[in-house]
Design a protein around this motif. Structure first.
Motif, PDB file in Angstrom:
ATOM      1  N   PRO A  64       4.955   0.523   3.361  1.00  0.00           N
ATOM      2  CA  PRO A  64       5.026   1.470   4.475  1.00  0.00           C
ATOM      3  C   PRO A  64       5.500   2.870   4.089  1.00  0.00           C
ATOM      4  CG  PRO A  64       6.163  -0.597   4.977  1.00  0.00           C
ATOM      5  CD  PRO A  64       5.940  -0.558   3.503  1.00  0.00           C
ATOM      6  N   ASN A  65       6.134   2.998   2.917  1.00  0.00           N
ATOM      7  CA  ASN A  65       6.810   4.256   2.590  1.00  0.00           C
ATOM      8  C   ASN A  65       6.188   5.046   1.454  1.00  0.00           C
ATOM      9  OD1 ASN A  65       8.914   3.539   4.476  1.00  0.00           O
ATOM     10  ND2 ASN A  65       9.673   2.108   2.937  1.00  0.00           N
ATOM     11  N   LEU A  66       5.179   4.501   0.785  1.00  0.00           N
ATOM     12  CA  LEU A  66       4.627   5.158  -0.393  1.00  0.00           C
ATOM     13  C   LEU A  66       3.241   5.718  -0.113  1.00  0.00           C
ATOM     14  CD1 LEU A  66       5.577   2.657  -3.251  1.00  0.00           C
ATOM     15  CD2 LEU A  66       6.751   4.763  -2.599  1.00  0.00           C
ATOM     16  N   ARG A  67       2.923   6.817  -0.773  1.00  0.00           N
ATOM     17  CA  ARG A  67       1.570   7.353  -0.730  1.00  0.00           C
ATOM     18  C   ARG A  67       0.675   6.501  -1.618  1.00  0.00           C
ATOM     19  NH1 ARG A  67       1.801  13.517  -2.128  1.00  0.00           N
ATOM     20  NH2 ARG A  67       2.709  12.643  -4.012  1.00  0.00           N
ATOM     21  N   GLU A  68      -0.640   6.652  -1.447  1.00  0.00           N
ATOM     22  CA  GLU A  68      -1.587   5.786  -2.138  1.00  0.00           C
ATOM     23  C   GLU A  68      -1.419   5.819  -3.659  1.00  0.00           C
ATOM     24  OE1 GLU A  68      -3.632   3.492  -0.978  1.00  0.00           O
ATOM     25  OE2 GLU A  68      -2.727   3.934   0.973  1.00  0.00           O
ATOM     26  N   ASN A  69      -1.261   7.012  -4.219  1.00  0.00           N
ATOM     27  CA  ASN A  69      -1.117   7.114  -5.673  1.00  0.00           C
ATOM     28  C   ASN A  69       0.130   6.386  -6.159  1.00  0.00           C
ATOM     29  OD1 ASN A  69      -3.434   8.604  -5.855  1.00  0.00           O
ATOM     30  ND2 ASN A  69      -2.428  10.575  -6.114  1.00  0.00           N
ATOM     31  N   SER A  70       1.215   6.512  -5.402  1.00  0.00           N
ATOM     32  CA  SER A  70       2.461   5.851  -5.778  1.00  0.00           C
ATOM     33  C   SER A  70       2.325   4.339  -5.669  1.00  0.00           C
ATOM     34  CB  SER A  70       3.612   6.341  -4.894  1.00  0.00           C
ATOM     35  OG  SER A  70       3.814   7.731  -5.057  1.00  0.00           O
ATOM     36  N   LYS A  71       1.610   3.873  -4.627  1.00  0.00           N
ATOM     37  CA  LYS A  71       1.373   2.433  -4.480  1.00  0.00           C
ATOM     38  C   LYS A  71       0.593   1.894  -5.677  1.00  0.00           C
ATOM     39  CE  LYS A  71       1.095   2.529   0.579  1.00  0.00           C
ATOM     40  NZ  LYS A  71       0.168   2.393   1.725  1.00  0.00           N
ATOM     41  N   GLU A  72      -0.444   2.616  -6.063  1.00  0.00           N
ATOM     42  CA  GLU A  72      -1.269   2.165  -7.188  1.00  0.00           C
ATOM     43  C   GLU A  72      -0.463   2.091  -8.478  1.00  0.00           C
ATOM     44  OE1 GLU A  72      -4.948   4.108  -7.816  1.00  0.00           O
ATOM     45  OE2 GLU A  72      -5.841   3.355  -5.972  1.00  0.00           O
ATOM     46  N   ASN A  73       0.378   3.095  -8.713  1.00  0.00           N
ATOM     47  CA  ASN A  73       1.199   3.103  -9.925  1.00  0.00           C
ATOM     48  C   ASN A  73       2.171   1.922  -9.935  1.00  0.00           C
ATOM     49  OD1 ASN A  73      -0.035   5.438 -10.800  1.00  0.00           O
ATOM     50  ND2 ASN A  73       1.505   6.792  -9.915  1.00  0.00           N
ATOM     51  N   LEU A  74       2.783   1.658  -8.778  1.00  0.00           N
ATOM     52  CA  LEU A  74       3.723   0.553  -8.673  1.00  0.00           C
ATOM     53  C   LEU A  74       3.015  -0.783  -8.890  1.00  0.00           C
ATOM     54  CD1 LEU A  74       6.369  -0.813  -7.989  1.00  0.00           C
ATOM     55  CD2 LEU A  74       5.901  -0.417  -5.570  1.00  0.00           C
ATOM     56  N   LEU A  75       1.857  -0.964  -8.252  1.00  0.00           N
ATOM     57  CA  LEU A  75       1.116  -2.212  -8.397  1.00  0.00           C
ATOM     58  C   LEU A  75       0.643  -2.423  -9.831  1.00  0.00           C
ATOM     59  CD1 LEU A  75      -0.966  -2.270  -5.088  1.00  0.00           C
ATOM     60  CD2 LEU A  75       0.884  -3.818  -5.742  1.00  0.00           C
ATOM     61  N   TYR A  76       0.322  -1.353 -10.513  1.00  0.00           N
ATOM     62  CA  TYR A  76      -0.109  -1.476 -11.914  1.00  0.00           C
ATOM     63  C   TYR A  76       1.033  -2.031 -12.765  1.00  0.00           C
ATOM     64  CZ  TYR A  76      -2.437  -0.532 -16.316  1.00  0.00           C
ATOM     65  OH  TYR A  76      -3.036  -0.688 -17.543  1.00  0.00           O
ATOM     66  N   ILE A  77       2.224  -1.484 -12.596  1.00  0.00           N
ATOM     67  CA  ILE A  77       3.392  -1.969 -13.339  1.00  0.00           C
ATOM     68  C   ILE A  77       3.641  -3.443 -13.021  1.00  0.00           C
ATOM     69  CG2 ILE A  77       5.905  -1.782 -13.536  1.00  0.00           C
ATOM     70  CD1 ILE A  77       4.566   0.463 -14.987  1.00  0.00           C
ATOM     71  N   HIS A 209       2.479  22.000   3.816  1.00  0.00           N
ATOM     72  CA  HIS A 209       1.228  21.240   3.732  1.00  0.00           C
ATOM     73  C   HIS A 209       0.949  20.870   2.270  1.00  0.00           C
ATOM     74  CE1 HIS A 209       0.652  23.488   7.572  1.00  0.00           C
ATOM     75  NE2 HIS A 209       0.082  22.345   7.941  1.00  0.00           N
ATOM     76  N   ALA A 210       0.158  19.831   2.099  1.00  0.00           N
ATOM     77  CA  ALA A 210      -0.271  19.411   0.763  1.00  0.00           C
ATOM     78  C   ALA A 210      -1.610  18.696   0.901  1.00  0.00           C
ATOM     79  CB  ALA A 210       0.763  18.486   0.119  1.00  0.00           C
ATOM     80  N   LYS A 211      -2.317  18.609  -0.225  1.00  0.00           N
ATOM     81  CA  LYS A 211      -3.580  17.873  -0.237  1.00  0.00           C
ATOM     82  C   LYS A 211      -3.601  16.987  -1.481  1.00  0.00           C
ATOM     83  CE  LYS A 211      -8.585  18.264   0.296  1.00  0.00           C
ATOM     84  NZ  LYS A 211      -9.759  19.166   0.427  1.00  0.00           N
ATOM     85  N   PRO A 212      -3.008  15.792  -1.374  1.00  0.00           N
ATOM     86  CA  PRO A 212      -3.068  14.864  -2.514  1.00  0.00           C
ATOM     87  C   PRO A 212      -4.446  14.236  -2.608  1.00  0.00           C
ATOM     88  CG  PRO A 212      -1.925  13.850  -0.662  1.00  0.00           C
ATOM     89  CD  PRO A 212      -2.220  15.267  -0.262  1.00  0.00           C
ATOM     90  N   PHE A 213      -4.893  13.965  -3.818  1.00  0.00           N
ATOM     91  CA  PHE A 213      -6.200  13.355  -4.031  1.00  0.00           C
ATOM     92  C   PHE A 213      -6.029  11.892  -4.418  1.00  0.00           C
ATOM     93  CE2 PHE A 213      -7.039  17.883  -5.050  1.00  0.00           C
ATOM     94  CZ  PHE A 213      -7.979  18.123  -4.053  1.00  0.00           C
ATOM     95  N   HIS A 214      -6.925  11.068  -3.896  1.00  0.00           N
ATOM     96  CA  HIS A 214      -6.914   9.638  -4.192  1.00  0.00           C
ATOM     97  C   HIS A 214      -8.347   9.185  -4.367  1.00  0.00           C
ATOM     98  CE1 HIS A 214      -5.609   5.504  -4.196  1.00  0.00           C
ATOM     99  NE2 HIS A 214      -6.417   5.204  -3.184  1.00  0.00           N
ATOM    100  N   HIS A 215      -8.688   8.778  -5.609  1.00  0.00           N
ATOM    101  CA  HIS A 215     -10.061   8.385  -5.927  1.00  0.00           C
ATOM    102  C   HIS A 215     -11.057   9.483  -5.550  1.00  0.00           C
ATOM    103  CE1 HIS A 215      -8.689   4.547  -7.180  1.00  0.00           C
ATOM    104  NE2 HIS A 215      -8.461   4.050  -5.978  1.00  0.00           N
TER     105      HIS A 215
END
Length: 393
Positions: A64-77, A209-215
């Motif tokens: 619930p608290n992480l952005r997509e990129n952070s989730k992916e990095n955590l799941l990879y570890i 504002h920000a524009k993070p990219f995911h895939h």
């Protein structure tokens, strides 16, 4: 077959737990441990596996608290370095030796990977303790990450920064370079920056504002990576002039925009950055020459490589050099904790201490004052005979 000694203990829920051991002494130790755990509220009959609890932990504490990129990095570890060894084991069966086994399998990996693995393990087992599945975590407080440290980022010099600005002047890369060099913006913050966030009259830039990219995809959002990312940055005079000129010739809502006025896509940012890469060479003999016959006006002008985060790192270093204290720099950089800020401070302090040490050594290596009989013969400083001073390389 060797004899096993057995005892039973009843849990607060009425369940009976059998305790077995090869010796009476071991049985008594296990029995007392079970009583201690029950007294602390631990369910000693729980058979939850690490894999089951890790999934629950991720869904409850992290998703619930992480952005997509952070989730992916955590799941990879989690999936590549931890789950293969621990997933099928019961939480209660995992001991410090098993944790050491996970870390031993990462020998040869970077310190960053090992450090993140320790953090994930510690967080999962702390949550298990918090939820009374374990009495204590098998992740020792003394467990430290090994591996080689990440290569230290060396900021651009002021001369290199000016050369970069001169090289990109007149191109679409110019305002992007200026924003990251002059305001220390992250790539996603620069891409998401809107003119409504820029106070051109008073000289302030509000990061909202920000524009993070995911895939390859991204949307401008007002949900930044952390509370600390929301900040107001004073705009230096040279950057303010660039922004005023840029604002006068655009109708876009975004400071960095495509020809249609929309915010940059990931591919358009890559093409923009390619304008810098096209002007960069590792061959000093090519400096000042055209990149190609087809593009005679594009000249090799840079003999150093840059990436977006290096420009931000350079800006933060300039803030440190200007005398701002650590809390001021932490705020302006949008760091949630002082850790990242202190790394820049430590690097800068080390260089300053090296210069100071060199000066002290130069002074301390002077010979004693010559006596009167030879004073007239001394026509030069004895320091000229000592080893060359330290150099910052």
């Amino acid at each position: 077959m060797s004899k096993l000694y057995t005892k039973t203990i009843t849990t607060p829920t009425g369940k009976r737990k059998y305790i077995r051991a090869a010796t009476k002494e071991e049985l008594e130790r296990k029995y007392q441990q079970a009583k201690l755990e029950i007294g602390a509220g631990v369910d000693i009959t729980d058979a939850t596996t690490f894999g089951e609890f890790a999934q629950l932990w991720f869904n409850t504490y992290k998703r619930p608290n992480l952005r997509e990129n952070s989730k992916e990095n955590l799941l990879y570890i989690l999936n590549h370095y931890i789950m293969p060894q621990l997933a099928a084991m019961r939480l209660r069966d995992i001991k410090p030796v098993h944790i050491r086994g996970v870390m031993s399998s990462l020998t040869g990996y970077s310190r960053s990977v090992q450090s993140k693995t320790v953090q994930v393990l510690r967080s999962i087992f702390n949550a298990a303790v918090e939820n009374h599945l374990l009495l204590r975590s098998p992740v020792s407080p003394a467990l430290k990450a090994g591996g080689a440290p990440a290569e230290e980022r060396v900021p651009l010099t002021p001369e290199q920064s000016q050369r970069l600005l001169d090289a990109t002047a007149g191109t679409r890369a110019y305002p992007a370079v200026a924003l990251m060099l002059g305001a220390g913006l992250r790539k996603e913050e620069a891409v998401g920056l809107m003119w409504e966030d820029v106070d051109l009259k008073n000289g302030y830039l509000h990061v909202r504002h920000a524009k993070p990219f995911h895939h390859g995809k991204g949307e401008v959002t007002d949900q930044l990576k952390s509370k600390a990312a929301y900040r107001t940055i004073p705009i230096p005079a040279w950057l303010l002039q660039i922004l005023r000129e840029e604002h006068a010739r655009t109708n876009s809502l975004f400071v960095l925009a495509m020809r249609n006025g929309e915010s940059l896509t990931e591919s358009s940012f890559s093409r923009l950055w390619g304008l810098i890469q096209a002007r960069t060479t590792d061959d000093p003999e090519k400096l000042g020459t055209p990149v190609s016959v087809r593009h005679p006006n594009v000249i090799y002008t840079l003999d150093f490589h840059v990436h977006p985060h290096l420009l931000r790192h350079t800006c933060i270093t300039r803030w440190v050099e200007s005398g701002l204290d650590v809390k001021e720099v932490q705020y302006l950089a949008g760091h949630s904790t002082p850790d990242m800020t202190m790394r820049v401070y430590a690097h800068y302090d080390r260089l300053m201490r090296l210069e100071s040490t060199a000066e002290k050594v130069r002074t301390s290596t002077r010979l004693s004052v010559p006596d009167a009989s030879v004073q007239g013969e001394v026509q030069h400083s004895p320091a000229a005979h000592v080893a060359p001073p330290f150099r910052v390389v």
